[in-house]
Motif scaffolding. Structure first.
Motif, short mmCIF file in Angstrom:
data_model
loop_
_atom_site.label_atom_id
_atom_site.label_comp_id
_atom_site.label_asym_id
_atom_site.label_seq_id
_atom_site.Cartn_x
_atom_site.Cartn_y
_atom_site.Cartn_z
N TRP A 130 55.54 -41.33 -9.09
CA TRP A 130 54.68 -41.66 -7.95
C TRP A 130 54.55 -43.16 -7.74
O TRP A 130 54.55 -43.64 -6.60
CB TRP A 130 53.32 -41.00 -8.09
N PHE A 131 54.44 -43.95 -8.81
CA PHE A 131 54.42 -45.40 -8.66
C PHE A 131 55.72 -45.86 -7.98
O PHE A 131 55.71 -46.70 -7.09
CB PHE A 131 54.29 -46.08 -10.02
N TRP A 134 55.97 -44.56 -4.19
CA TRP A 134 55.04 -45.27 -3.32
C TRP A 134 55.47 -46.71 -3.11
O TRP A 134 55.45 -47.22 -1.97
CB TRP A 134 53.63 -45.22 -3.90
N HIS A 138 56.68 -46.47 0.69
CA HIS A 138 55.53 -46.96 1.45
C HIS A 138 55.57 -48.47 1.60
O HIS A 138 55.56 -49.00 2.71
CB HIS A 138 54.23 -46.52 0.79
N THR A 161 59.32 -35.79 -6.04
CA THR A 161 58.18 -36.62 -5.62
C THR A 161 58.41 -37.16 -4.22
O THR A 161 57.48 -37.23 -3.40
CB THR A 161 57.96 -37.76 -6.62
N PHE A 165 56.11 -36.80 -0.96
CA PHE A 165 55.73 -37.95 -0.13
C PHE A 165 56.06 -37.65 1.33
O PHE A 165 55.26 -37.92 2.24
CB PHE A 165 56.46 -39.20 -0.60
N LEU A 281 49.27 -50.75 -7.04
CA LEU A 281 49.92 -49.47 -6.77
C LEU A 281 49.03 -48.31 -7.23
O LEU A 281 48.88 -47.30 -6.52
CB LEU A 281 51.27 -49.40 -7.48
N LEU A 285 47.52 -45.25 -4.96
CA LEU A 285 47.75 -43.84 -5.28
C LEU A 285 46.43 -43.09 -5.46
O LEU A 285 46.29 -41.95 -4.99
CB LEU A 285 48.59 -43.72 -6.55
N LYS A 286 45.48 -43.72 -6.11
CA LYS A 286 44.18 -43.08 -6.32
C LYS A 286 43.51 -42.75 -4.99
O LYS A 286 42.88 -41.70 -4.84
CB LYS A 286 43.29 -43.99 -7.17
N GLU A 288 45.16 -42.69 -1.78
CA GLU A 288 45.98 -42.02 -0.77
C GLU A 288 46.63 -40.72 -1.24
O GLU A 288 46.94 -39.84 -0.43
CB GLU A 288 47.08 -42.98 -0.29
N VAL A 289 46.88 -40.61 -2.55
CA VAL A 289 47.66 -39.47 -3.06
C VAL A 289 46.83 -38.54 -3.95
O VAL A 289 46.89 -37.31 -3.80
CB VAL A 289 48.91 -39.96 -3.82
N TRP A 290 46.08 -39.11 -4.87
CA TRP A 290 45.38 -38.28 -5.88
C TRP A 290 44.46 -37.22 -5.27
O TRP A 290 44.36 -36.11 -5.80
CB TRP A 290 44.64 -39.19 -6.87
#
Length: 336
Positions: A130-131, A134, A138, A161, A165, A281, A285-286, A288-290
């Protein structure tokens, strides 16, 4: 809890095949300023681990020689200045090395909460991919909804992944895979189209699938002879992002082709980035994604888990390419 002085770890004494992955004793690290000590319950297995084991992936300065770039477990100690986490917090973390061990020190800003209801073995497979996805799709490629994306290795950790996304961003995603079965698996996970690269050059198929236009973005892990095919798959003004080069990093570039088509060629590596960059990053993620793991939109793609004692088998599976998604090591003595 009392933290011991020694721990189990996979710290190969020499480069080699999977048979060099033996458990040894190493001192438990101490968390430095801004770091936490994690009691590792599970560690993700990634391609860079295989390359490092073979002596083909240089480590950044100061990185642990113990293998492993992502770990999930519970915080057991805090370094100076850490107030964002508490002892006992379940976290999954991106680290520069050291995850194949009972304990690992990680920058607090590179830790993310274990999503509700997710096992540690699943959570350990999230950070590295994910890192990477993204940072590249992104931040570098600036992917927008309704655009199209080509990704190689559609059932790899990065591949699945990238599919997730694309689902979140409303992208059409074309993937390449090595077997018809993997193509079907990629489609089942949400790919728009899947191409068996053993059937021939993928570039004409990509153009056909996009009505002759080409894709907006290529995310490439292959390099080598794929590079000109990737460029041929792009639309005018398209973006090519390299994150690995399994078939070679020395590429021949027809710059006039790039100029005529107004193509953008870029790429990045994750491991050498600074802690502050990785922290940014993690925060993205925390935010927008988590939340999508919490509401069930996203899930981990854990294919198989092995106990730490079977790290050799885990690496053999990674090298054979028979997996769909991610592989993890579990550390039973750490409560995993």
């Amino acid at each position: 809890m009392t933290v011991p002085n020694l721990m189990r770890a996979i710290d190969p004494a020499r480069p080699g095949g999977p048979d060099v992955l033996e458990i040894v004793e190493r001192p438990v690290p101490s968390p430095g300023p801004g770091e936490v000590l994690i009691r590792v319950h599970a560690a993700g297995v990634n391609r860079p681990d295989v390359l490092q084991r073979m002596g083909l992936y240089p480590m950044p300065p100061g990185a642990s020689t113990i293998l492993g770039l992502e770990a999930a477990g519970e915080v057991v100690a805090l370094g100076d200045g850490v107030d964002s986490l508490a002892v006992g917090d379940p976290v999954t973390a991106l680290v520069s090395g050291g995850a194949y061990a009972d304990y690992v020190a990680a920058p607090a800003v590179q830790c993310l909460p274990v999503p509700p209801g997710m096992r540690f073995a699943e959570a350990a497979t999230l950070p590295e991919t994910w890192f990477t996805v993204w940072a590249n799709l992104h931040d570098l490629a600036h992917c927008q909804s309704c655009e199209s994306l080509l990704v190689h290795g559609g059932t790899s950790g990065i591949g699945v992944t990238a599919i997730d996304f694309a689902r979140l961003r409303g992208l059409d995603i074309i993937v390449t895979c090595g077997t018809d079965a993997k193509c079907e698996a990629a489609l089942a996970k949400g790919a728009t189209h899947a191409i068996n690269y053993r059937d021939g050059d993928f570039a004409p198929i990509v153009r056909e699938l996009t009505g002759g236009r080409g894709v907006d973005v290529v995310l490439d892990m292959v390099g080598g002879e794929y590079f000109p095919r990737n460029l041929a798959s792009l639309k005018d003004g398209g973006r090519h992002v390299s994150i690995a080069f399994q078939k070679g990093g020395r590429l021949e570039l027809d710059i006039s082709f790039v100029m005529r088509r107004r193509l953008h060629v870029t790429g990045s590596l994750l491991r050498p980035r600074s802690v502050s960059e990785k922290g940014e990053l993690a925060q993205a993620l925390k935010t927008e994604v988590w939340p999508h793991f919490a509401d069930g939109t996203l899930k981990a793609h854990l294919f198989r888990e092995f106990p730490l004692e079977q790290a050799e088998a885990a690496h053999r599976l990674m090298e054979q390419g028979g997996h769909i998604g991610k592989i993890a090591l579990t550390l039973t003595s750490a409560g995993g």
